[in-house]
Motif scaffolding. Structure first.
Motif, PDB file in Angstrom:
ATOM      1  N   HIS A   8       6.830  -5.092  -4.451  1.00 46.57           N
ATOM      2  CA  HIS A   8       6.896  -6.508  -4.833  1.00 46.57           C
ATOM      3  C   HIS A   8       8.258  -7.127  -4.548  1.00 46.57           C
ATOM      4  O   HIS A   8       8.346  -8.179  -3.925  1.00 46.57           O
ATOM      5  CB  HIS A   8       6.613  -6.665  -6.348  1.00 46.57           C
ATOM      6  CG  HIS A   8       5.217  -6.279  -6.724  1.00 46.57           C
ATOM      7  ND1 HIS A   8       4.841  -5.954  -8.002  1.00 46.57           N
ATOM      8  CD2 HIS A   8       4.075  -6.173  -5.971  1.00 46.57           C
ATOM      9  CE1 HIS A   8       3.552  -5.663  -8.037  1.00 46.57           C
ATOM     10  NE2 HIS A   8       3.070  -5.772  -6.820  1.00 46.57           N
ATOM     11  N   GLY A  56       7.970  -7.891  -0.618  1.00 50.88           N
ATOM     12  CA  GLY A  56       7.166  -9.119  -0.694  1.00 50.88           C
ATOM     13  C   GLY A  56       5.700  -8.853  -0.411  1.00 50.88           C
ATOM     14  O   GLY A  56       4.986  -9.717   0.110  1.00 50.88           O
ATOM     15  N   ILE A  66       1.866  -7.565  -1.841  1.00 50.60           N
ATOM     16  CA  ILE A  66       1.009  -7.374  -3.019  1.00 50.60           C
ATOM     17  C   ILE A  66      -0.126  -6.440  -2.582  1.00 50.60           C
ATOM     18  O   ILE A  66      -0.788  -6.699  -1.566  1.00 50.60           O
ATOM     19  CB  ILE A  66       0.424  -8.719  -3.515  1.00 50.60           C
ATOM     20  CG1 ILE A  66       1.526  -9.782  -3.593  1.00 50.60           C
ATOM     21  CG2 ILE A  66      -0.264  -8.538  -4.863  1.00 50.60           C
ATOM     22  CD1 ILE A  66       1.005 -11.190  -3.889  1.00 50.60           C
ATOM     23  N   TYR A 105       3.456 -12.067  -0.255  1.00 52.84           N
ATOM     24  CA  TYR A 105       3.671 -12.963  -1.393  1.00 52.84           C
ATOM     25  C   TYR A 105       3.529 -14.422  -0.974  1.00 52.84           C
ATOM     26  O   TYR A 105       3.248 -15.288  -1.800  1.00 52.84           O
ATOM     27  CB  TYR A 105       5.062 -12.698  -2.009  1.00 52.84           C
ATOM     28  CG  TYR A 105       6.215 -13.238  -1.184  1.00 52.84           C
ATOM     29  CD1 TYR A 105       6.606 -12.615  -0.012  1.00 52.84           C
ATOM     30  CD2 TYR A 105       6.893 -14.390  -1.580  1.00 52.84           C
ATOM     31  CE1 TYR A 105       7.651 -13.108   0.751  1.00 52.84           C
ATOM     32  CE2 TYR A 105       7.939 -14.890  -0.820  1.00 52.84           C
ATOM     33  CZ  TYR A 105       8.305 -14.246   0.349  1.00 52.84           C
ATOM     34  OH  TYR A 105       9.321 -14.750   1.109  1.00 52.84           O
ATOM     35  N   GLY A 130      -0.543 -13.607  -8.132  1.00 51.30           N
ATOM     36  CA  GLY A 130       0.539 -13.091  -7.289  1.00 51.30           C
ATOM     37  C   GLY A 130       0.751 -11.613  -7.554  1.00 51.30           C
ATOM     38  O   GLY A 130      -0.183 -10.897  -7.959  1.00 51.30           O
ATOM     39  N   CYS A 131       2.011 -11.160  -7.376  1.00 50.72           N
ATOM     40  CA  CYS A 131       2.332  -9.730  -7.540  1.00 50.72           C
ATOM     41  C   CYS A 131       1.869  -9.196  -8.900  1.00 50.72           C
ATOM     42  O   CYS A 131       1.484  -8.025  -9.034  1.00 50.72           O
ATOM     43  CB  CYS A 131       3.839  -9.510  -7.463  1.00 50.72           C
ATOM     44  SG  CYS A 131       4.604 -10.154  -5.987  1.00 50.72           S
ATOM     45  N   GLY A 155       6.720 -15.077  -5.534  1.00 53.41           N
ATOM     46  CA  GLY A 155       5.276 -14.808  -5.444  1.00 53.41           C
ATOM     47  C   GLY A 155       4.739 -14.047  -6.638  1.00 53.41           C
ATOM     48  O   GLY A 155       3.667 -13.457  -6.563  1.00 53.41           O
ATOM     49  N   TRP A 156       5.471 -14.062  -7.755  1.00 51.21           N
ATOM     50  CA  TRP A 156       5.062 -13.268  -8.922  1.00 51.21           C
ATOM     51  C   TRP A 156       3.690 -13.671  -9.462  1.00 51.21           C
ATOM     52  O   TRP A 156       2.852 -12.836  -9.736  1.00 51.21           O
ATOM     53  CB  TRP A 156       6.124 -13.413 -10.032  1.00 51.21           C
ATOM     54  CG  TRP A 156       5.796 -12.609 -11.245  1.00 51.21           C
ATOM     55  CD1 TRP A 156       5.501 -13.083 -12.475  1.00 51.21           C
ATOM     56  CD2 TRP A 156       5.707 -11.181 -11.331  1.00 51.21           C
ATOM     57  NE1 TRP A 156       5.233 -12.042 -13.323  1.00 51.21           N
ATOM     58  CE2 TRP A 156       5.353 -10.861 -12.642  1.00 51.21           C
ATOM     59  CE3 TRP A 156       5.886 -10.137 -10.408  1.00 51.21           C
ATOM     60  CZ2 TRP A 156       5.175  -9.555 -13.082  1.00 51.21           C
ATOM     61  CZ3 TRP A 156       5.703  -8.827 -10.836  1.00 51.21           C
ATOM     62  CH2 TRP A 156       5.352  -8.557 -12.156  1.00 51.21           C
ATOM     63  N   GLU A 176       1.001 -17.892  -4.914  1.00 50.44           N
ATOM     64  CA  GLU A 176       1.395 -17.796  -3.503  1.00 50.44           C
ATOM     65  C   GLU A 176       2.568 -18.746  -3.258  1.00 50.44           C
ATOM     66  O   GLU A 176       2.537 -19.893  -3.698  1.00 50.44           O
ATOM     67  CB  GLU A 176       0.197 -18.189  -2.621  1.00 50.44           C
ATOM     68  CG  GLU A 176       0.406 -17.985  -1.152  1.00 50.44           C
ATOM     69  CD  GLU A 176      -0.882 -18.268  -0.365  1.00 50.44           C
ATOM     70  OE1 GLU A 176      -1.876 -18.717  -0.979  1.00 50.44           O
ATOM     71  OE2 GLU A 176      -0.873 -18.047   0.847  1.00 50.44           O
TER      72      GLU A 176
END
Ligand SMILES: Nc1ncnc2c1ncn2[C@@H]1O[C@H](COP(=O)(O)OP(=O)(O)OP(=O)(O)O)[C@@H](O)[C@H]1O
Length: 592
Positions: free
Chosen positions: A233, A237, A239, A407, A432-433, A581-582, A585
């Motif tokens: 992550h 970057g 997932i 991400y 996200g992630c 990108g947690w 997107e």
């Protein structure tokens, strides 16, 4: 590539399992469910639409037949890929001895298969080591997906700049060694070359008969999984989007020693079968007695053996033989015992075993190599006695990036295998992630208990998704208003007052109580495990704790082999909101 995502037309692999739901069962009568199109569903559609036009009369060479004669290469076709998929656009009919990439790789045996590929053990003639070769189906859709997977794999396999003193978390992700194209009768196939690993975590769960694996192993797996995800992550970057036991593989240790063991045993089996056949043939050639029963049984066995032969000659499917891992040891000990002679006692961590039954030569060489694996063999013997296994170390790697994405570039919103699917994905919110963290928590619970954390079913008046959301609420409480207001599908499940439309009776059962009441964890252990899992199961993906921080949790501080490993740059329980990108997107952000 992901195998169990519930895409339209998707059929689960036969070895996938069903376990008991930790929650009460609602009535179960078929309902309806929404579907979504993705590049994966397109691929599966092609697969579904295909005709059975493969060549059933495809004869095997003598060498292949010899291979099928081996017990360790025996083929249970029900658990393998379908013969129907050996056709233009489908799988490549690989066989032992076949060469790839201008002769560099030579096929040795089959390791496994998926809906996108077959995976083969091969000898790399340049490095003289074994590798795993993933041969992707040749249809354009699979090829494009494979090319995306290669880009993602290159990103996570890029050599990490060694920062002195810092832990290299990239080693918990399967590395891509090479990739190339291979032309065959069914078209041009993308081939990916990986390091060879052993069985997946599902094999380990099964080995402990779905009763949960020893906590000391769960800690090792959990910490490595979190370190691997943190790397994926934050540093790459990327997932994964399909974290589940089938996609986490165990290291086998000394690959070359284990391959030699398997080869020696295969040869022994072949020799035995050959001499049995010879003996049968000789007895059939002898003048028969007047006893009609014995004549009858001889001719029956003749018919049987020729029909067996016919069946073998009419298939091009090879049986999968993952290399046995000492730790999961579905068949490791049986093989090792045969290697050492059947009367050998089960090995112990400290035993200096007698190798008196070894015949020397190959066997002896292999036995010597295997003795290096000795310390990991105690897991099978005394699963109840954890103190005895203080030196056993499991190494795991996150595999199958076939459904992974960037991400800042999501390929589809239909992500995650059902049981590991996060609330934001069910509700159609941004994701996200942090979706991987939810799946990781579900996986860790499953390792501890042997049961799925969520195992939704459909009923008279509600869908699987309804049941899934209800189970999530029962365990974790009400869905946050933000998710209800932003989720594209929220109105399908909830009315305007925020109540579930199709399910009214909920039985709230917090995780800590589930652990104590259903799984009989001691109160203190249940408290610590719940404290570890709950931050990863936060319903709002923005607030979910990140992998790096959770790798620092006190429950993992005594993880064997990783005692001193702490990620100082991540704070325990902290959300990964600072990770690009947690929870959604990212657009307009420079890619790593
Ligand atoms: N590096 C490896 N070493 C040993 N075995 C492997 C390796 N990679 C894959 N396998 C075996 O091959 C099987 C299929 O691999 P993988 O899941 O990557 O293929 P796939 O076609 O993308 O599958 P699916 O999409 O159905 O999950 C795995 O379940 C595992 O048994």
């Amino acid at each position: 590539m992901g195998s169990s995502i519930n895409y339209p037309g998707f059929v689960s692999k036969p070895n996938q399992r069903a376990t008991s739901n930790p929650f009460f069962q609602r009535e179960s009568v078929p309902g309806t469910q929404g579907t979504a199109k993705s590049k994966l569903s397109l691929a599966l559609q092609i697969q579904k639409d295909g005709n059975n036009d493969c060549d059933d009369g495809n004869d095997k060479s003598d060498q292949e037949e010899q291979e099928s004669d081996s017990e360790y290469s025996s083929c249970d076709e029900k658990n393998e890929e379908s013969l129907r998929d050996y056709k233009p656009g489908g799988y490549h009919p690989a066989f032992r001895g076949e060469t790839y990439n201008e002769g560099r790789y030579v096929v040795v045996r089959k390791l496994g298969w998926g809906h996108f590929s077959t995976v083969w053990l091969a000898k790399d003639t340049v490095t003289n080591a074994h590798v795993a070769m993933k041969i992707v189906r040749s249809d354009k859709v699979y090829t494009e997906a494979a090319l995306d997977e290669i880009k993602l794999l290159r990103q996570v396999s890029a050599p990490v700049r060694s920062t002195e003193g810092l832990y290299d978390s990239s080693k918990h992700i399967l590395s891509l060694l090479d990739s190339f194209n291979h032309n065959g009768p069914n078209g041009k196939h993308v081939v990916m070359v990986f390091e060879v690993l052993g069985e997946n975590l599902l094999a380990l769960i099964k080995k402990y008969e779905h009763r949960g694996i020893p906590v000391m192993y769960v800690k090792q797996i959990a910490k490595q999984l979190l370190l691997g995800l943190d790397y994926m992550h934050r540093k790459c970057g990327v997932i994964h989007t399909d974290i589940k036991p089938e996609n986490v593989l165990m290291d086998v240790g000394d690959v070359e020693a284990i391959v030699r063991m398997v080869e020696v045993l295969d040869k022994k089996k072949r020799d035995q079968k050959r001499s049995q056949r010879r003996a049968t043939k000789t007895s059939m050639d002898l003048p028969t007695s007047s006893n009609s029963f014995s004549r009858g049984s001889a001719s029956a066995s003749l018919e049987r053996s020729s029909s067996d032969r016919r069946i073998r000659r009419h298939t091009i499917i090879t049986g999968s033989q993952p290399l046995p891992s000492p730790i999961s040891s579905t068949n490791f000990f049986e093989m090792k015992a045969q290697m050492m002679g059947n009367s050998l006692p089960r090995p112990t961590a400290c035993s200096s075993r007698s190798n008196a039954n070894l015949s020397g030569g190959d066997d002896e060489q292999v036995a010597n190599s295997l003795s290096s694996l000795e310390l990991t063999t105690t897991a099978d013997e005394r699963p109840e006695d954890e103190t005895q296994r203080e030196h056993d170390i499991i190494q795991i790697k996150i595999a199958d990036l076939g459904n992974a994405c960037w991400y800042d570039e999501h390929y589809t919103n239909s992500i995650q295998t059902r049981e590991y699917r996060s609330p934001e994905v069910l509700l159609g919110c941004q994701w996200g992630c942090s979706a991987d963290i939810w799946s990781a928590a579900c996986l860790i619970f499953e390792l501890l208990t042997g049961d799925f954390l969520f195992e939704p079913d459909e009923g008279h008046s509600y869908s699987k998704d309804d049941d899934h959301i209800a189970q999530i609420i029962e365990l974790l409480g009400e869905i946050p208003a933000r998710l209800l207001s932003t989720g594209r599908h929220a109105r399908t499940f909830f009315n305007s007052r925020g109540q579930l439309r199709n399910i009214s009776k909920l039985k709230f059962w917090p995780l800590k109580d589930v652990l104590m009441e259903k799984y009989r964890f001691a109160a203190e252990d249940a408290h610590t495990i719940s404290d570890f899992l709950m931050p990863m199961l936060r319903l709002d993906p923005q607030e979910r704790a990140d992998a790096g921080g959770m790798a620092n949790h006190p429950w993992l501080s005594d993880t064997v082999g990783l005692e001193g490993v702490v990620l100082n740059e991540r704070k325990l329980y902290q959300s990964g909101a600072d990770v690009p990108g947690w929870s959604q997107e990212v657009t307009g952000h420079p890619r790593h």
